[in-house]
Design an enzyme around this catalytic site. Structure first.
Site, mmCIF file in Angstrom:
data_model
loop_
_atom_site.group_PDB
_atom_site.id
_atom_site.type_symbol
_atom_site.label_atom_id
_atom_site.label_comp_id
_atom_site.label_asym_id
_atom_site.label_seq_id
_atom_site.Cartn_x
_atom_site.Cartn_y
_atom_site.Cartn_z
ATOM 1 N N ASP A 135 -35.659 -11.339 -25.790
ATOM 2 C CA ASP A 135 -36.919 -10.636 -25.070
ATOM 3 C C ASP A 135 -36.004 -9.567 -24.107
ATOM 4 O OD1 ASP A 135 -38.419 -12.376 -26.189
ATOM 5 O OD2 ASP A 135 -39.213 -13.363 -24.056
ATOM 6 N N THR A 176 -43.660 -20.317 -18.923
ATOM 7 C CA THR A 176 -43.701 -20.272 -20.375
ATOM 8 C C THR A 176 -44.705 -21.514 -20.598
ATOM 9 O OG1 THR A 176 -42.688 -22.073 -21.958
ATOM 10 C CG2 THR A 176 -41.929 -22.347 -19.772
ATOM 11 N N GLU A 227 -44.673 -23.974 -22.277
ATOM 12 C CA GLU A 227 -44.070 -25.578 -22.284
ATOM 13 C C GLU A 227 -44.684 -26.223 -21.097
ATOM 14 O OE1 GLU A 227 -41.487 -27.848 -23.881
ATOM 15 O OE2 GLU A 227 -42.610 -26.563 -25.556
ATOM 16 N N TYR A 234 -36.620 -28.595 -19.124
ATOM 17 C CA TYR A 234 -36.832 -27.253 -19.162
ATOM 18 C C TYR A 234 -38.204 -26.742 -18.604
ATOM 19 C CZ TYR A 234 -38.234 -22.740 -21.196
ATOM 20 O OH TYR A 234 -38.420 -21.486 -21.443
ATOM 21 N N LYS A 288 -38.932 -24.673 -15.052
ATOM 22 C CA LYS A 288 -39.660 -23.328 -15.210
ATOM 23 C C LYS A 288 -40.903 -23.330 -14.370
ATOM 24 C CE LYS A 288 -37.923 -20.469 -18.274
ATOM 25 N NZ LYS A 288 -37.683 -18.928 -17.913
HETATM 26 P P1 NAP Z 1 -33.061 -16.333 -24.780
HETATM 27 O O1 NAP Z 1 -32.880 -15.479 -26.142
HETATM 28 O O2 NAP Z 1 -32.515 -17.574 -24.990
HETATM 29 O O3 NAP Z 1 -32.161 -15.330 -23.639
HETATM 30 C C1 NAP Z 1 -31.865 -15.976 -22.513
HETATM 31 C C2 NAP Z 1 -30.992 -15.337 -21.708
HETATM 32 O O4 NAP Z 1 -30.616 -15.572 -20.439
HETATM 33 C C3 NAP Z 1 -29.509 -14.742 -22.358
HETATM 34 O O5 NAP Z 1 -29.370 -13.441 -22.448
HETATM 35 C C4 NAP Z 1 -28.610 -15.729 -21.478
HETATM 36 O O6 NAP Z 1 -27.426 -15.221 -21.914
HETATM 37 C C5 NAP Z 1 -29.258 -15.480 -20.285
HETATM 38 N N1 NAP Z 1 -28.704 -16.345 -19.244
HETATM 39 C C6 NAP Z 1 -28.650 -17.773 -19.770
HETATM 40 N N2 NAP Z 1 -28.234 -18.390 -18.223
HETATM 41 C C7 NAP Z 1 -27.724 -17.371 -17.744
HETATM 42 C C8 NAP Z 1 -27.201 -17.114 -16.082
HETATM 43 N N3 NAP Z 1 -26.864 -18.185 -15.516
HETATM 44 N N4 NAP Z 1 -26.895 -15.877 -15.636
HETATM 45 C C9 NAP Z 1 -27.226 -14.884 -16.389
HETATM 46 N N5 NAP Z 1 -27.873 -14.953 -17.676
HETATM 47 C C10 NAP Z 1 -28.117 -16.061 -18.162
HETATM 48 O O7 NAP Z 1 -34.464 -16.429 -24.427
HETATM 49 P P2 NAP Z 1 -35.636 -15.421 -24.685
HETATM 50 O O8 NAP Z 1 -36.469 -16.119 -25.917
HETATM 51 O O9 NAP Z 1 -35.087 -14.015 -24.946
HETATM 52 O O10 NAP Z 1 -36.612 -15.765 -23.472
HETATM 53 C C11 NAP Z 1 -36.488 -14.741 -22.418
HETATM 54 C C12 NAP Z 1 -37.320 -15.471 -21.084
HETATM 55 O O11 NAP Z 1 -38.370 -16.010 -21.442
HETATM 56 C C13 NAP Z 1 -36.567 -17.129 -20.907
HETATM 57 O O12 NAP Z 1 -36.482 -17.352 -19.484
HETATM 58 C C14 NAP Z 1 -37.343 -18.053 -21.513
HETATM 59 O O13 NAP Z 1 -37.294 -19.351 -20.911
HETATM 60 C C15 NAP Z 1 -38.591 -17.285 -21.523
HETATM 61 N N6 NAP Z 1 -39.758 -17.719 -22.344
HETATM 62 C C16 NAP Z 1 -39.406 -17.617 -23.611
HETATM 63 C C17 NAP Z 1 -40.437 -17.687 -24.655
HETATM 64 C C18 NAP Z 1 -40.124 -17.560 -26.133
HETATM 65 O O14 NAP Z 1 -40.971 -18.029 -27.171
HETATM 66 N N7 NAP Z 1 -39.160 -16.761 -26.593
HETATM 67 C C19 NAP Z 1 -41.561 -18.260 -24.319
HETATM 68 C C20 NAP Z 1 -42.031 -18.506 -22.927
HETATM 69 C C21 NAP Z 1 -40.941 -18.224 -21.995
HETATM 70 P P3 NAP Z 1 -26.288 -15.592 -22.955
HETATM 71 O O15 NAP Z 1 -26.736 -14.805 -24.225
HETATM 72 O O16 NAP Z 1 -24.982 -15.279 -22.484
HETATM 73 O O17 NAP Z 1 -26.705 -16.971 -23.422
HETATM 74 O O1 G4F Z 2 -38.486 -23.273 -31.696
HETATM 75 P P1 G4F Z 2 -38.533 -24.539 -30.780
HETATM 76 O O2 G4F Z 2 -37.162 -25.154 -30.432
HETATM 77 O O3 G4F Z 2 -39.393 -23.817 -29.612
HETATM 78 P P2 G4F Z 2 -39.873 -24.580 -28.340
HETATM 79 O O4 G4F Z 2 -39.354 -25.880 -27.835
HETATM 80 O O5 G4F Z 2 -41.604 -24.724 -28.387
HETATM 81 O O6 G4F Z 2 -39.625 -23.839 -27.046
HETATM 82 C C1 G4F Z 2 -39.571 -22.259 -27.250
HETATM 83 O O7 G4F Z 2 -40.838 -21.855 -26.827
HETATM 84 C C2 G4F Z 2 -41.247 -22.005 -25.441
HETATM 85 C C3 G4F Z 2 -42.650 -21.393 -25.283
HETATM 86 O O8 G4F Z 2 -43.633 -22.435 -25.516
HETATM 87 C C4 G4F Z 2 -40.198 -21.264 -24.693
HETATM 88 F F1 G4F Z 2 -40.471 -21.686 -23.213
HETATM 89 C C5 G4F Z 2 -39.059 -22.032 -24.721
HETATM 90 O O9 G4F Z 2 -38.044 -21.187 -24.193
HETATM 91 C C6 G4F Z 2 -38.376 -21.672 -26.298
HETATM 92 O O10 G4F Z 2 -38.448 -20.371 -26.672
HETATM 93 O O11 G4F Z 2 -39.462 -25.999 -30.958
HETATM 94 C C7 G4F Z 2 -40.635 -25.684 -31.582
HETATM 95 C C8 G4F Z 2 -41.245 -27.000 -32.197
HETATM 96 C C9 G4F Z 2 -40.906 -28.344 -31.433
HETATM 97 O O12 G4F Z 2 -41.989 -29.193 -31.060
HETATM 98 C C10 G4F Z 2 -39.696 -28.878 -32.041
HETATM 99 O O13 G4F Z 2 -39.783 -30.492 -31.863
HETATM 100 O O14 G4F Z 2 -40.436 -27.128 -33.411
HETATM 101 C C11 G4F Z 2 -40.033 -28.565 -33.389
HETATM 102 N N1 G4F Z 2 -38.980 -28.852 -34.178
HETATM 103 C C12 G4F Z 2 -38.802 -29.592 -35.434
HETATM 104 N N2 G4F Z 2 -37.681 -29.438 -36.123
HETATM 105 C C13 G4F Z 2 -37.718 -28.088 -34.185
HETATM 106 C C14 G4F Z 2 -36.949 -28.846 -35.329
HETATM 107 N N3 G4F Z 2 -37.285 -27.242 -33.165
HETATM 108 C C15 G4F Z 2 -35.952 -26.957 -33.363
HETATM 109 N N4 G4F Z 2 -35.493 -26.201 -32.511
HETATM 110 N N5 G4F Z 2 -35.144 -27.338 -34.423
HETATM 111 C C16 G4F Z 2 -35.819 -28.117 -35.510
HETATM 112 O O15 G4F Z 2 -35.060 -28.477 -36.462
#
Ligand code: NAP
Ligand code: G4F
Length: 341
Positions: A14, A128, A130, A152, A156
């Site tokens: 993001d 999130t 979650e 997690y 959050k």
């Molecule tokens: P991501 O790809 O895992 O990116 C997380 C970022 O946080 C990375 O740049 C990571 O750095 C950085 N980070 C981790 N620990 C840190 C620290 N101590 N100090 C400074 N930076 C740090 O996550 P994303 O998918 O872009 O998501 C962005 C945000 O939205 C996150 O807060 C996530 O929890 C939230 N969110 C995501 C989703 C989703 O579906 N993607 C949904 C809901 C909420 P490194 O590259 O060094 O690891």
């Molecule tokens: O892709 P996931 O790891 O995403 P999850 O747990 O939904 O979390 C992501 O979305 C959240 C928003 O709701 C964010 F806040 C969070 O930071 C992250 O971006 O898993 C999705 C689903 C789970 O139910 C998991 O049990 O996929 C299922 N799953 C089944 N097999 C798996 C696998 N997940 C992963 N990562 N790897 C597997 O092999």
């Protein structure tokens, strides 16, 4: 003069899309990354913004409160987007304290620095879906109860309530977006969608034989990350700090996502057995999907379906990418990567 925005988590999915959006809008962007042994700016490179003149990359760990304070004092931003997190749910079970430090205390450090340095700074917190956990309600919106099922989600939820509390207590413009899962070709490889598209690409190219997964029956509301960062920006331009859900309103199982990808790759599969013995074979009888119980979680969220009516009505946010388009986008990108490497 151009607006200044700090993005924490600039190296993440993001962070990269949001940086591209804000740069295109004329912002000066300050991207925060933490020190790692090998720099990981590949997403910024993929979007062609790594060398952008208006992008400044600054090394700061958000768990270091004095460093966060110094950062905000020196940059004097108009907006801060807190995207930095330990965002992988399984790692939060094995590293709960580190997850809490970054996700909960990181937000606290930023909010405290805003309160003390300049309460006029607008703050976005990456909350999130979650946090809803297994609430039992068929769809989730801003009024739905929270029932977090992982360290997690709990970390959050702390940051989420703190953001609301600071907005109310100190009249900060601090708001949260409760975002449902959003994916893209820049998604981390360990998240399930990208793991599937990358593995199906590899199977299609004969590089691996089989994809191993955990819970096939969890359902998620998956959108396209590029459209979700637009919503983050819109929240900070709104008149008042409010919580908004961003979601597509449609939910699919992991199994359905797998089926879409194999269909797109023109590899028909058929399922056999159930539980941990469930497999999928291709037409030649080769096992292409199997369960590995190591991917099961101590507890999992069964089904998420977001209701983003508020964001649609008040922000005019309207995502258009459906699951089939998202699968195609990700699979094509992974085919290209795997052809090159
Ligand atoms: P991501 O790809 O895992 O990116 C997380 C970022 O946080 C990375 O740049 C990571 O750095 C950085 N980070 C981790 N620990 C840190 C620290 N101590 N100090 C400074 N930076 C740090 O996550 P994303 O998918 O872009 O998501 C962005 C945000 O939205 C996150 O807060 C996530 O929890 C939230 N969110 C995501 C989703 C989703 O579906 N993607 C949904 C809901 C909420 P490194 O590259 O060094 O690891
Ligand atoms: O892709 P996931 O790891 O995403 P999850 O747990 O939904 O979390 C992501 O979305 C959240 C928003 O709701 C964010 F806040 C969070 O930071 C992250 O971006 O898993 C999705 C689903 C789970 O139910 C998991 O049990 O996929 C299922 N799953 C089944 N097999 C798996 C696998 N997940 C992963 N990562 N790897 C597997 O092999």
């Amino acid at each position: 003069m151009s607006k200044k925005a700090i993005i924490t988590g600039i190296t993440g999915q993001d962070g990269a899309y949001l940086a591209a959006l804000l740069l295109a809008k004329g912002y000066a962007v300050y991207g925060i990354y933490r020190r790692v042994s090998t720099p990981n700016f590949w997403r910024l490179r993929a979007l062609g913004i790594e060398e952008h003149a208006a992008l400044t990359l600054i090394e700061t760990d958000i768990t270091d409160s004095s460093a966060v304070f110094a950062l905000i004092e020196s940059i004097e931003p108009d907006e801060i987007y807190n995207l930095a997190a330990q965002s992988f749910v399984p790692s939060s079970f094995t590293q709960p304290l580190a997850t809490m430090h970054t996700n909960a205390l990181g937000a606290l450090h930023l909010l405290e620095a805003i309160r003390i340095c300049n309460p006029k700074i607008r703050f976005y917190q990456a909350s999130t879906s979650e946090m809803f956990g297994n609430t039992g309600s068929p769809t989730q919106n801003e009024q739905s109860p929270f029932c977090p099922c992982s360290p997690y989600a709990t970390s959050k939820l702390y940051a989420h309530w703190l953001t609301i509390n600071y907005a109310q207590s100190y009249q900060l413009f601090a708001c949260s977006g409760i975002l449902f899962n959003h994916e893209s070709p820049l998604r981390g490889i360990e998240f399930v969608t990208r793991k599937i598209t990358d593995s199906v690409a590899k199977i299609s190219l004969g590089k691996i034989e089989c994809l191993e997964l955990g819970n096939l029956y969890a359902k998620r509301d998956w959108g396209f990350a590029k459209e979700y960062v637009e919503g983050m920006w819109q929240m900070l331009q709104y008149d008042t700090p409010e919580t908004f859900v961003l979601a597509t309103g449609k939910s699919y199982s992991i199994k359905e996502f797998v089926e879409y990808c194999f269909t797109l790759a023109k590899i028909p599969i058929a399922w056999e057995n159930s539980g941990a013995r469930e497999i999928a074979r291709d037409e030649r009888g080769i096992v292409r999907v199997r369960i590995n119980p190591k991917y099961y979680r101590p507890s999992d969220v069964d089904c998420l379906i977001g209701d983003a009516s508020k964001a649609r009505k008040l922000l005019g946010w309207n995502p258009s990418c459906d699951l089939q388009q998202l699968c195609k986008l990700m699979l094509e990108s992974d085919m290209q990567h795997n052809l090159r490497s």
